[in-house]
Design a protein around this motif. Structure first.
Motif, short mmCIF file in Angstrom:
data_model
loop_
_atom_site.label_atom_id
_atom_site.label_comp_id
_atom_site.label_asym_id
_atom_site.label_seq_id
_atom_site.Cartn_x
_atom_site.Cartn_y
_atom_site.Cartn_z
N LEU A 217 23.79 -14.49 -36.56
CA LEU A 217 24.30 -15.08 -35.80
C LEU A 217 24.74 -15.73 -34.45
CD1 LEU A 217 27.48 -15.22 -38.73
CD2 LEU A 217 25.40 -16.67 -38.17
N LYS A 218 24.18 -14.49 -33.99
CA LYS A 218 24.28 -14.00 -32.59
C LYS A 218 22.96 -14.80 -31.85
CE LYS A 218 25.79 -9.96 -31.28
NZ LYS A 218 26.65 -8.95 -33.32
N GLU A 219 22.03 -15.58 -32.45
CA GLU A 219 21.07 -15.88 -31.62
C GLU A 219 21.56 -17.14 -32.01
OE1 GLU A 219 17.52 -12.85 -33.72
OE2 GLU A 219 17.90 -14.96 -34.68
N VAL A 220 22.02 -17.75 -32.80
CA VAL A 220 22.70 -19.17 -32.88
C VAL A 220 23.22 -19.52 -31.66
CG1 VAL A 220 23.51 -21.20 -33.81
CG2 VAL A 220 23.06 -18.91 -35.70
N ALA A 221 24.29 -18.27 -30.90
CA ALA A 221 25.27 -18.86 -30.04
C ALA A 221 24.13 -18.83 -29.00
CB ALA A 221 26.13 -18.05 -29.97
N ALA A 222 23.30 -18.74 -28.49
CA ALA A 222 21.44 -17.94 -27.61
C ALA A 222 21.19 -18.73 -27.22
CB ALA A 222 21.52 -16.65 -27.98
N VAL A 223 20.77 -19.45 -28.23
CA VAL A 223 18.91 -20.56 -28.38
C VAL A 223 19.17 -21.52 -28.53
CG1 VAL A 223 18.23 -19.70 -30.85
CG2 VAL A 223 17.02 -20.32 -28.72
N ALA A 224 20.40 -22.13 -29.99
CA ALA A 224 20.05 -23.22 -30.49
C ALA A 224 21.07 -24.59 -30.44
CB ALA A 224 21.19 -23.07 -31.62
N ASP A 225 21.31 -25.77 -29.83
CA ASP A 225 21.18 -26.97 -29.47
C ASP A 225 22.85 -27.70 -30.71
OD1 ASP A 225 19.87 -26.77 -26.99
OD2 ASP A 225 18.07 -27.97 -27.97
N ARG A 226 22.04 -27.25 -31.47
CA ARG A 226 22.60 -28.07 -33.22
C ARG A 226 22.12 -26.60 -33.70
NH1 ARG A 226 25.08 -31.79 -33.61
NH2 ARG A 226 25.57 -32.66 -35.68
N VAL A 227 23.44 -27.09 -35.15
CA VAL A 227 23.14 -25.91 -35.70
C VAL A 227 23.55 -26.57 -37.75
CG1 VAL A 227 23.68 -24.23 -35.50
CG2 VAL A 227 25.49 -25.09 -36.45
N THR A 228 23.04 -26.65 -38.54
CA THR A 228 22.71 -27.77 -40.06
C THR A 228 23.41 -26.08 -40.73
OG1 THR A 228 21.77 -29.70 -39.13
CG2 THR A 228 22.27 -28.52 -41.48
N GLN B 205 27.75 -29.31 -39.92
CA GLN B 205 26.74 -29.56 -38.80
C GLN B 205 27.64 -29.15 -38.22
OE1 GLN B 205 24.36 -32.64 -39.64
NE2 GLN B 205 22.85 -32.11 -39.82
N GLY B 206 27.12 -29.04 -36.50
CA GLY B 206 27.74 -28.75 -35.49
C GLY B 206 27.05 -28.25 -33.98
N ASP B 207 28.05 -28.09 -33.55
CA ASP B 207 27.46 -27.68 -31.98
C ASP B 207 27.46 -25.91 -32.22
OD1 ASP B 207 27.19 -27.20 -29.70
OD2 ASP B 207 27.98 -28.27 -28.38
N PRO B 208 26.70 -25.45 -31.73
CA PRO B 208 27.32 -23.41 -31.57
C PRO B 208 27.46 -23.47 -30.36
CG PRO B 208 24.89 -24.78 -31.29
CD PRO B 208 25.40 -26.00 -31.62
N LYS B 209 27.80 -24.20 -29.28
CA LYS B 209 29.00 -23.90 -28.71
C LYS B 209 30.66 -23.38 -28.77
CE LYS B 209 25.22 -24.03 -25.30
NZ LYS B 209 24.73 -24.21 -27.09
N THR B 210 30.59 -24.26 -29.69
CA THR B 210 32.05 -24.88 -30.18
C THR B 210 32.68 -23.70 -31.31
OG1 THR B 210 31.73 -26.97 -31.87
CG2 THR B 210 32.12 -27.20 -29.17
N LEU B 211 31.45 -23.51 -31.94
CA LEU B 211 31.80 -22.45 -33.61
C LEU B 211 31.52 -21.21 -32.44
CD1 LEU B 211 29.45 -24.33 -35.64
CD2 LEU B 211 31.94 -24.92 -35.71
N GLU C 75 33.52 -18.67 -37.76
CA GLU C 75 32.90 -20.08 -38.68
C GLU C 75 31.40 -20.11 -39.11
OE1 GLU C 75 36.65 -22.16 -35.76
OE2 GLU C 75 34.65 -21.95 -34.99
N LEU C 76 30.91 -19.73 -38.63
CA LEU C 76 29.86 -20.21 -38.84
C LEU C 76 29.39 -19.01 -40.32
CD1 LEU C 76 27.67 -19.94 -35.82
CD2 LEU C 76 27.75 -22.19 -37.29
N ALA C 77 29.65 -18.10 -39.90
CA ALA C 77 29.49 -17.11 -41.15
C ALA C 77 30.60 -17.24 -42.61
CB ALA C 77 30.23 -15.87 -40.97
#
Ligand SMILES: Nc1ncnc2c1ncn2[C@@H]1O[C@H](COP(=O)(O)OP(=O)(O)OP(=O)(O)O)[C@@H](O)[C@H]1O
Ligand SMILES: [Mg+2]
Lengths: 433, 531
Positions: free
Chosen positions: B199-210, B220-226, B230-232
């Motif tokens: 999950l740490k990598e999501v915030a580090a690199v992703a623009d969007r998550v599904t 779906q969402g914006d990793p910056k705000t999740l 919440e992701l887990a």
């Protein structure tokens, strides 16, 4: 992370049902489409079936272009297309019918035998010959298949057949015993002879790493020459004979005929089927067979799971050799009764083909051996009846094997979709997480 | 490149691996796909890459509907994929692998090796992915192989790059390097689909998550705000405890004591260098270290796969150095190997069979010669339930499982028998957050039941959270054994071979032996290369 040499389509006894996906057959034929979608995926026997069909078609083409009369008819194809087609049709029909009647049964003769109750011997002769021809192929095919499934490439079945036959021969004429005991002893001698011949490459591989393919091939020559030596020296040599031929096995050590003395079918076929059943049970249900399968499919994981790979190599070679030795015993006590310099013909090498065609499964080996036995027997009858050289049979057999060994070719010809994704992954093993 | 997936559906038998999945990847976007093990992520990617034909649904590339019937067609449309389980030919060189399937040819029939080499060098220059084009792939560490896969995908000028769990096998540094590359690719307008469980990598690199769950889009969402939390909970559909206090260990007798162990690797290079280590019953000792510092060889020699050169290994006071793997298994040593597909599983065999791979000849799975298929199946049913292995049948080949579920098979098998010592190497590689939590719980439960646990992990989080003591390994030696509370920085320094307290004299004084022989030793380690 060295990749093993993976031999001819190694597959497990335990059937792995893979998730099929619908394929879109481009072929117009409804039969092909149903082949395509209903059983082509993950069901390799569909490939085998198509390979056989393709080989028969190729054989028909070969017949057409090598027979002057049909070739001539095709030369005037544009003026008389029906003539060309019918020429081929009749020629191929005749030849394939002769193969069938020569190896299985002649339907009119069968009908007559049923109505008159006469001539059963003639009716049953072809099938009986096919069974006899197939018997050593089944057993030796099992020998090779056990090796292949366990990741050991036993190319030495030919030598092990001879080794088994030498021991069986000795037991068959040097010892006098009442019939069933004598026969059992001869069987045991055949098994032991092959087992010893298999043990040598097995222990060499385990102790020194010598590759079994090389060692078994070389041993074939050693054993053959040993046979030639025996045949020209006492005590094996048959007294009073000028050519190199051994003493015949005693009647008490011969495999009894099953359908009366006029028909060649003997107890050997029963032995072969029992052997197939035992091998199947052994690989599927026994602990040792399971460790063989593991080492055949992923030796690295096998070693990690505590399996002694050297021990397995030796045991596989011993069991494989013993089976090949049994095949030699069956040829000897069932058919030839004597050892000759050409003993065993090509059975040890045909066995590799049969194992490949049968996909290393006991039932597959039995069916493949029956097919090859029938083609051999039928081919001889065909040559006698039509004059078409028996080499046609070799060509057909070779094409079958070629196509079975290269399933991608069959899929391409019949526009079949590849099997499921994950089995593709198996072929190209990765090391990912 | 813009890619739209719409209503993608794919079933395997009665299992819906993808159920009406729709998502859009925009040009220049790093789109992260999350989901439990078996959620259908790899399946979806394989559909997009033309390896699996979907039952229904549409793929649009830059607005135009496309239908791929093979990866070749997908590649031709500008899609590249790095698979979860690599697809490289181990006996080929890097250059040969990189051009595989699209080999440059000269005079129509001859392979143009020089051109392949040049292409690979150009690519590796352009993307900052250093590789040796002449190295044999099978000899390369896994992170390098990953690079080769990426180069291979980029070589076809991919405008959409699919990365299926690339970081599962990478070290922290390698991951950071990969992220830099991903960023620069995205900045040049390429799109990236990226699968991970971290999950740490999501915030580090992703623009969007599904997030996928059981074949469907769960959100779906914006990793910056999740948040990670919440992701887990989006992934597993319930609350997951990310930081767990595993309680105090109650260590008792020494189970494993290793003294002056020296091990040479398969190629004959010094890998473990006079190492000392003790693991007591009821404690978890975790090994921290940069990958390639002898951890693999240490583990292999402990479980009997690699005979040590010298030194002693004692298990409950009995010398076992050089014992066979069989012997070690019988003595109660469990082993979770680092590479499940190489050492842990026989892919064409069934799940049930794989769950008894090292136990098949024992009761109750065998009586005499005969394997008891019933007992094997019952065992499998129980473990599949317990470890939540997602499969339709225990008789399906293990190859059909998703990567994480394959991992669970290995872990379940090793934890299912009576153990004295558990040697766990990357036990949670490729597992989703929920499964990691569960496996950790089981490992701690084993500890509390008195098992001595040696944990080797590339995840510093795992090392610190599970380890009761942390042994830091550097160049084949344990440089220090510390309490996990000393902090990441301290341990990070140790991992590079520096003693934080006494940085100057630690190297020469930490071990007995004169300075000269010590330097010779240093030179001998793995052929004298620096780290
Ligand atoms: N060829 C196949 N035959 C049968 N089932 C399959 C096949 N391929 C995938 N599956 C099943 O489809 C489901 C989804 O698998 P997939 O590999 O897409 O999961 P994943 O999300 O990538 O999981 P992981 O995170 O563990 O890699 C799994 O339950 C898997 O067992
Ligand atoms: Mg996956």
């Amino acid at each position: 992370m060295t990749e093993r040499i993976v031999g001819p389509e190694l597959e497990l006894v335990s059937d792995s049902e893979t998730g099929g996906k619908k394929g879109v057959g481009l072929s117009p034929s409804g039969l092909l489409r149903s082949l395509n979608s209903s059983f082509a995926y993950g069901r390799p026997w569909a490939i085998t079936l198509l390979a056989i069909v393709t080989a028969l078609i190729a054989g028909a083409v070969l017949l057409t272009v090598t027979t002057p009369a049909t070739l001539q008819a095709w030369g005037s194809f544009f003026s008389n297309p029906i003539g060309a087609l019918s020429a081929t049709w009749f020629l191929v029909g005749d030849v394939y019918r002769d193969i069938f009647t020569g190896s299985i049964v002649d339907p009119p003769a069968l009908f007559q035998a049923i109505t008159t109750g006469q001539g059963w011997v003639a009716v049953l002769t072809p099938l009986s010959e096919t069974l006899t021809q197939a018997t050593p192929l089944i057993i030796a095919g099992l020998a090779v298949a056990v090796g292949f499934q366990s990741g050991v490439f036993n190319i030495g079945a030919q030598g092990q057949i001879i080794a088994g036959a030498i021991c069986a021969s000795y037991a068959g004429w040097a010892i006098q015993l009442p019939s069933p005991i004598h026969l059992a002893l001869t069987v045991a001698a055949g098994l032991a002879g092959g087992a010893i011949a298999g043990f040598i490459p097995g222990i060499l591989k385990a102790k020194t790493g010598a590759h079994e393919v090389i060692v078994t091939i070389m041993l074939n020559y050693v054993i053959l020459n040993f046979l030639l030596y025996l045949l020209t020296n006492r005590p094996f040599r048959q007294p009073g004979q000028s050519n190199a031929i051994s003493r015949p096995v005693d009647a008490s050590a011969q495999l009894p005929h099953l359908l009366g003395s006029a028909l060649p079918a003997n107890l050997g076929i029963v032995l072969a089927l029992v052997a197939a059943y035992l091998v199947s049970w052994f690989m599927k249900r026994s602990t040792l067979g399971f460790s063989f399968l593991i080492m055949g499919a992923n030796p690295t994981a096998g070693r990690t799971a505590g399996i002694d790979s050297k021990r397995v190599t030796v045991l596989v070679m011993v069991i494989s050799g013993a089976l090949a030795g049994l095949a030699g015993m069956v040829i000897l006590s069932g058919s030839t009764l004597m050892l000759t310099s050409g003993f065993g013909g090509n059975v040890g090498f045909d066995a590799i083909t049969v194992a490949l065609l049968g996909r290393n499964r006991p039932l597959g080996v039995v069916l493949a051996a029956l097919l090859f036995g029938a083609l051999d027997v039928g081919g001889r009858a065909m040559e006698a009846a039509t004059g078409v050289p028996v080499d046609l049979i070799s060509v057909i057999q070779a094409i079958i094997v070629l196509l079975v060994a290269a399933p991608a070719l069959v899929r391409e010809i019949y526009r079949l979709k590849a099997t499921s994704l994950r089995s593709v992954e198996l072929g190209t093993r990765g090391w990912g997480a | 490149m813009r890619v739209d997936l719409e209503g993608i559906t794919k079933s395997f038998g009665s299992l819906l691996a993808n159920d009406l999945v729709s998502l859009t990847v925009n040009p220049g976007e790093i789109h992260c796909i999350l989901g439990e093990n078996g959620a259908g992520k790899s399946t979806l990617m394989n559909v997009l890459f033309g390896m699996i034909e979907p039952d229904a649904g549409e793929i649009r590339v830059d607005g135009k509907p496309v239908r791929f019937t093979s990866p070749r067609e997908a590649i031709a449309s500008g899609i590249g994929m790095v698979h979860q389980h690599f697809m490289l030919v181990p006996v080929f060189t890097v250059a040969e692998n990189a051009v595989l399937g699209f080999e440059p040819v000269k005079k129509r029939v001859l392979l143009d090796r020089a051109l392949s080499r040049r292409k690979v060098l150009e690519l590796s220059e352009a993307y900052g992915l250093a590789v040796d084009p002449d190295a044999i792939v099978g000899d390369l560490p896994i992170g390098m192989q990953q690079r080769v896969e990426i180069l291979k995908a980029l070589g076809h000028d991919a405008r959409l790059l699919i990365l299926d769990e690339p970081t599962a096998v990478l070290t922290l540094q390698e991951t950071e390097a990969l992220f830099k590359i991903m960023r620069s690719l995205a900045d040049s307008g390429r799109s990236i689909m990226f699968i991970t469980h971290k999950l740490k990598e999501v915030a580090a690199v992703a623009d969007r998550v599904t997030v996928l769950r059981r074949g469907r889009v769960a959100g779906q969402g914006d990793p910056k705000t999740l948040t990670e939390r919440e992701l887990a909970s989006m992934i597993v559909g319930r609350d997951v405890q990310l930081d767990v206090d595993w309680g105090k260990p109650k260590p008792s007798r020494a189970v494993l004591s290793v003294r002056d162990l020296t091990v040479y690797d398969e190629r004959g290079a010094l890998a473990v260098d006079r190492l000392n280590l003790e693991v007591r019953a009821g404690e978890i000792v975790s090994i921290a270290g940069v990958d390639g510092n002898g951890q693999t060889e240490l583990v292999r020699s402990l479980v009997g796969l690699l005979p040590p050169h010298s030194g002693s290994i004692e298990l409950d006071g009995k010398p076992v150095a050089g014992a066979s793997p069989r012997k070690m298994i019988e003595l109660g040593v469990g082993h979770i190997p680092e590479d499940r597909q190489v050492d842990g599983l026989v892919l064409p065999m069934s799940i049930a069979e794989n769950l008894v791979l090292d136990l098949y000849s024992r009761k109750p799975f065998a009586t005499g010669w005969r394997r008891d298929l019933r007992a094997i199946e019952e065992n499998a049913e129980r473990l599949v339930e317990e470890f939540d292995i997602r499969t339709q049948s225990v008789n399906a080949p293990v190859a059909n499982l998703s990567g994480g579920n394959q991992q669970k098979v290995v872990v379940a098998r090793e934890l299912s028998r009576e153990l004295v010592l558990l040697v766990a190497s990357q036990p949670t590689r490729g597992l989703d957050v929920g499964s990691i939590e569960y496996i950790h719980r089981r490992i701690v439960a084993a500890r509390d039941a008195g098992v001595a646990v040696l944990l080797v992990s590339a995840e510093l989080d795992e090392v610190l959270s599970l380890g009761d003591r942390v042994a830091v390994m550097h160049r084949g030696k344990i440089v220090d054994v510390v309490n996990p509370d000393v902090g990441r920085d301290h341990i990070g320094l140790l991992m590079t071979g520096v003693q934080p307290s006494a940085a100057e004299n630690s190297r020469t004084d930490s071990r007995p032996g004169s300075g000269a022989t010590e330097r010779l030793r240093e030179l001998e380690w793995r052929g004298g290369g620096d780290d």
